[in-house]
Design a protein around this motif. Sequence first.
Motif, PDB file in Angstrom:
ATOM      1  N   ILE A  12       2.665 -29.468  18.373  1.00  0.00           N
ATOM      2  CA  ILE A  12       1.414 -29.574  17.607  1.00  0.00           C
ATOM      3  C   ILE A  12       0.275 -28.917  18.388  1.00  0.00           C
ATOM      4  O   ILE A  12      -0.535 -28.173  17.822  1.00  0.00           O
ATOM      5  CB  ILE A  12       1.071 -31.060  17.323  1.00  0.00           C
ATOM      6  CG1 ILE A  12       2.167 -31.725  16.493  1.00  0.00           C
ATOM      7  CG2 ILE A  12      -0.310 -31.214  16.685  1.00  0.00           C
ATOM      8  CD1 ILE A  12       2.097 -31.532  15.023  1.00  0.00           C
ATOM      9  N   GLN A  15       0.614 -25.099  18.255  1.00  0.00           N
ATOM     10  CA  GLN A  15       0.282 -24.591  16.922  1.00  0.00           C
ATOM     11  C   GLN A  15      -1.217 -24.750  16.636  1.00  0.00           C
ATOM     12  O   GLN A  15      -1.834 -23.867  16.033  1.00  0.00           O
ATOM     13  CB  GLN A  15       1.109 -25.319  15.849  1.00  0.00           C
ATOM     14  CG  GLN A  15       2.594 -24.990  15.910  1.00  0.00           C
ATOM     15  CD  GLN A  15       2.891 -23.540  15.542  1.00  0.00           C
ATOM     16  OE1 GLN A  15       2.069 -22.847  14.956  1.00  0.00           O
ATOM     17  NE2 GLN A  15       4.070 -23.076  15.920  1.00  0.00           N
ATOM     18  N   TYR A  30      -6.042 -13.030   2.582  1.00  0.00           N
ATOM     19  CA  TYR A  30      -6.190 -13.291   1.151  1.00  0.00           C
ATOM     20  C   TYR A  30      -7.399 -12.596   0.534  1.00  0.00           C
ATOM     21  O   TYR A  30      -7.617 -12.692  -0.668  1.00  0.00           O
ATOM     22  CB  TYR A  30      -6.316 -14.794   0.900  1.00  0.00           C
ATOM     23  CG  TYR A  30      -5.039 -15.582   1.148  1.00  0.00           C
ATOM     24  CD1 TYR A  30      -3.824 -15.192   0.583  1.00  0.00           C
ATOM     25  CD2 TYR A  30      -5.062 -16.735   1.919  1.00  0.00           C
ATOM     26  CE1 TYR A  30      -2.667 -15.930   0.801  1.00  0.00           C
ATOM     27  CE2 TYR A  30      -3.912 -17.481   2.131  1.00  0.00           C
ATOM     28  CZ  TYR A  30      -2.711 -17.080   1.566  1.00  0.00           C
ATOM     29  OH  TYR A  30      -1.578 -17.811   1.764  1.00  0.00           O
ATOM     30  N   ASP A  70      -1.744 -31.125   0.075  1.00  0.00           N
ATOM     31  CA  ASP A  70      -1.341 -29.818   0.625  1.00  0.00           C
ATOM     32  C   ASP A  70      -1.245 -29.979   2.147  1.00  0.00           C
ATOM     33  O   ASP A  70      -2.266 -30.151   2.826  1.00  0.00           O
ATOM     34  CB  ASP A  70      -2.387 -28.759   0.232  1.00  0.00           C
ATOM     35  CG  ASP A  70      -1.997 -27.353   0.724  1.00  0.00           C
ATOM     36  OD1 ASP A  70      -0.983 -27.216   1.436  1.00  0.00           O
ATOM     37  OD2 ASP A  70      -2.733 -26.402   0.386  1.00  0.00           O
ATOM     38  N   VAL A  71      -0.010 -29.942   2.661  1.00  0.00           N
ATOM     39  CA  VAL A  71       0.212 -30.134   4.102  1.00  0.00           C
ATOM     40  C   VAL A  71       0.218 -28.761   4.777  1.00  0.00           C
ATOM     41  O   VAL A  71       0.988 -27.883   4.390  1.00  0.00           O
ATOM     42  CB  VAL A  71       1.560 -30.852   4.360  1.00  0.00           C
ATOM     43  CG1 VAL A  71       1.737 -31.089   5.862  1.00  0.00           C
ATOM     44  CG2 VAL A  71       1.635 -32.158   3.591  1.00  0.00           C
ATOM     45  N   CYS A  73      -2.723 -26.876   5.009  1.00  0.00           N
ATOM     46  CA  CYS A  73      -3.445 -26.212   3.901  1.00  0.00           C
ATOM     47  C   CYS A  73      -4.124 -24.919   4.345  1.00  0.00           C
ATOM     48  O   CYS A  73      -4.559 -24.137   3.504  1.00  0.00           O
ATOM     49  CB  CYS A  73      -4.448 -27.160   3.276  1.00  0.00           C
ATOM     50  SG  CYS A  73      -5.725 -27.709   4.422  1.00  0.00           S
ATOM     51  N   GLY A  74      -4.223 -24.679   5.663  1.00  0.00           N
ATOM     52  CA  GLY A  74      -4.789 -23.413   6.137  1.00  0.00           C
ATOM     53  C   GLY A  74      -6.211 -23.229   5.655  1.00  0.00           C
ATOM     54  O   GLY A  74      -7.032 -24.162   5.689  1.00  0.00           O
ATOM     55  N   ASP A  94      -4.415 -30.466   7.855  1.00  0.00           N
ATOM     56  CA  ASP A  94      -4.020 -29.366   8.738  1.00  0.00           C
ATOM     57  C   ASP A  94      -4.356 -29.803  10.161  1.00  0.00           C
ATOM     58  O   ASP A  94      -5.290 -30.569  10.376  1.00  0.00           O
ATOM     59  CB  ASP A  94      -4.795 -28.077   8.369  1.00  0.00           C
ATOM     60  CG  ASP A  94      -4.112 -26.818   8.880  1.00  0.00           C
ATOM     61  OD1 ASP A  94      -3.591 -26.046   8.051  1.00  0.00           O
ATOM     62  OD2 ASP A  94      -4.089 -26.620  10.120  1.00  0.00           O
ATOM     63  N   ALA A  96      -5.370 -27.769  12.447  1.00  0.00           N
ATOM     64  CA  ALA A  96      -6.373 -26.850  13.006  1.00  0.00           C
ATOM     65  C   ALA A  96      -7.737 -27.092  12.347  1.00  0.00           C
ATOM     66  O   ALA A  96      -7.934 -26.778  11.177  1.00  0.00           O
ATOM     67  CB  ALA A  96      -5.936 -25.404  12.808  1.00  0.00           C
ATOM     68  N   SER A 121      -5.022 -33.477  10.655  1.00  0.00           N
ATOM     69  CA  SER A 121      -3.873 -34.334  10.966  1.00  0.00           C
ATOM     70  C   SER A 121      -2.577 -33.580  10.697  1.00  0.00           C
ATOM     71  O   SER A 121      -2.549 -32.660   9.889  1.00  0.00           O
ATOM     72  CB  SER A 121      -3.911 -35.595  10.084  1.00  0.00           C
ATOM     73  OG  SER A 121      -2.886 -36.486  10.463  1.00  0.00           O
ATOM     74  N   ILE A 138       3.349 -24.995   2.116  1.00  0.00           N
ATOM     75  CA  ILE A 138       3.577 -23.549   1.963  1.00  0.00           C
ATOM     76  C   ILE A 138       3.196 -22.836   3.268  1.00  0.00           C
ATOM     77  O   ILE A 138       2.087 -23.019   3.767  1.00  0.00           O
ATOM     78  CB  ILE A 138       2.725 -22.995   0.784  1.00  0.00           C
ATOM     79  CG1 ILE A 138       3.014 -23.784  -0.502  1.00  0.00           C
ATOM     80  CG2 ILE A 138       2.969 -21.492   0.601  1.00  0.00           C
ATOM     81  CD1 ILE A 138       4.460 -23.769  -0.957  1.00  0.00           C
ATOM     82  N   TYR A 143       6.609 -23.127  11.226  1.00  0.00           N
ATOM     83  CA  TYR A 143       6.020 -23.496  12.510  1.00  0.00           C
ATOM     84  C   TYR A 143       6.437 -24.889  12.986  1.00  0.00           C
ATOM     85  O   TYR A 143       5.814 -25.442  13.867  1.00  0.00           O
ATOM     86  CB  TYR A 143       4.479 -23.391  12.400  1.00  0.00           C
ATOM     87  CG  TYR A 143       4.083 -22.047  11.847  1.00  0.00           C
ATOM     88  CD1 TYR A 143       4.209 -20.905  12.640  1.00  0.00           C
ATOM     89  CD2 TYR A 143       3.667 -21.897  10.520  1.00  0.00           C
ATOM     90  CE1 TYR A 143       3.914 -19.656  12.119  1.00  0.00           C
ATOM     91  CE2 TYR A 143       3.381 -20.645  10.003  1.00  0.00           C
ATOM     92  CZ  TYR A 143       3.503 -19.529  10.804  1.00  0.00           C
ATOM     93  OH  TYR A 143       3.225 -18.287  10.295  1.00  0.00           O
TER      94      TYR A 143
HETATM   95  C1  LIG Z   1       0.505 -19.702   7.670  1.00  0.00           C
HETATM   96  S1  LIG Z   1      -0.712 -20.966   7.553  1.00  0.00           S
HETATM   97  C2  LIG Z   1      -0.453 -21.412   5.837  1.00  0.00           C
HETATM   98  C3  LIG Z   1      -1.696 -21.962   5.196  1.00  0.00           C
HETATM   99  C4  LIG Z   1      -1.579 -22.235   3.696  1.00  0.00           C
HETATM  100  N1  LIG Z   1      -0.591 -23.230   3.394  1.00  0.00           N
HETATM  101  C5  LIG Z   1      -1.292 -20.965   2.936  1.00  0.00           C
HETATM  102  O1  LIG Z   1      -0.123 -20.718   2.608  1.00  0.00           O
HETATM  103  O2  LIG Z   1      -2.255 -20.207   2.691  1.00  0.00           O
HETATM  104  C6  LIG Z   1       0.054 -22.336   8.393  1.00  0.00           C
HETATM  105  C7  LIG Z   1      -0.859 -23.539   8.546  1.00  0.00           C
HETATM  106  O3  LIG Z   1      -0.054 -24.665   8.924  1.00  0.00           O
HETATM  107  C8  LIG Z   1      -0.759 -25.418   9.885  1.00  0.00           C
HETATM  108  N2  LIG Z   1       0.227 -26.202  10.640  1.00  0.00           N
HETATM  109  C9  LIG Z   1       1.145 -25.775  11.536  1.00  0.00           C
HETATM  110  N3  LIG Z   1       1.906 -26.810  11.961  1.00  0.00           N
HETATM  111  C10 LIG Z   1       1.457 -27.915  11.295  1.00  0.00           C
HETATM  112  C11 LIG Z   1       1.833 -29.286  11.273  1.00  0.00           C
HETATM  113  N4  LIG Z   1       2.819 -29.747  12.034  1.00  0.00           N
HETATM  114  N5  LIG Z   1       1.159 -30.133  10.461  1.00  0.00           N
HETATM  115  C12 LIG Z   1       0.128 -29.680   9.683  1.00  0.00           C
HETATM  116  N6  LIG Z   1      -0.280 -28.392   9.664  1.00  0.00           N
HETATM  117  C13 LIG Z   1       0.376 -27.527  10.453  1.00  0.00           C
HETATM  118  C14 LIG Z   1      -1.504 -24.385  10.716  1.00  0.00           C
HETATM  119  O4  LIG Z   1      -2.598 -24.936  11.401  1.00  0.00           O
HETATM  120  C15 LIG Z   1      -1.892 -23.375   9.653  1.00  0.00           C
HETATM  121  O5  LIG Z   1      -3.179 -23.638   9.125  1.00  0.00           O
END
Ligand SMILES: C[S@@+](CC[C@H](N)C(=O)[O-])C[C@H]1O[C@@H](n2cnc3c(N)ncnc32)[C@H](O)[C@@H]1O
Length: 226
Positions: A12, A15, A30, A70-71, A73-74, A94, A96, A121, A138, A143
Amino acid sequence: MSEPCHRQGDEIGIQRDYWNREADAFKRIYSRNKPAFSAWLDKVFRRDMFQRFEFTIGNCQPIAGRTFLDVGCGSGLYVIELARKGAATVVGIDIAADMLALCRQFAERENVQDRCTFAVSDLLQYSPDAPFDVTIGIGLFDYISDPLPVIAKMRQVTTDKVVLSFPRLWTWRAPVRRARLAVRGCPVYFFTKRRICDLMRQAGFERHTITRVGKLHCVVGVVGRE
Ligand SMILES: C[S@@+](CC[C@H](N)C(=O)[O-])C[C@H]1O[C@@H](n2cnc3c(N)ncnc32)[C@H](O)[C@@H]1O
């Protein structure tokens, strides 16, 4: 094959640092206002990022009046689209914080902030007040070295279905992407269809479908709880 290689806390942290650094660059992927060459590169190399968006929003129907999680969510593309399409509430989580700052700005710009909530979170540490109709993940499992607990928790907090994406293992892009991200300190994982099937079954989904979308597997898992 994806290989667990970090303890969850370490993973975590790694990432979180990577995605805080990359937040603005990720948001630009995007963007519609790009130089012609960048737009062409996206069309060739990132086409499935746009196709998975269509797949996910299509499989979230009906959207109006329902609740979504949305887990990972970026920068908020999915959260905002679901809210725009009339979702009752959308929660984006997220690890981050810099990504979530982009989400909040985006929600305000689109005037949907009253239906969007964001939390810094990972899912295993997150306790929602009520379950969600639909949970999406998504570009997330790329990761996560040990996806089973996360998929199982998604099922636990969802009443209707989950929509997920996984990068495919046997593509020319997998080793290229693995090497490119390794240099930048970000481990990435790839999946076979068989592994995803096992994960969905072990997580307790009675039914699921796996659709090939470019270099991704896009998955819909039906919870079937009322
Ligand atoms: C490639 S981005 C995708 C963002 C969004 N879902 C999209 O498709 O536009 C990956 C996201 O997953 C988050 N992430 C990575 N590992 C995670 C975890 N264990 N739990 C929650 N978020 C996580 C990162 O911080 C990042 O924002």
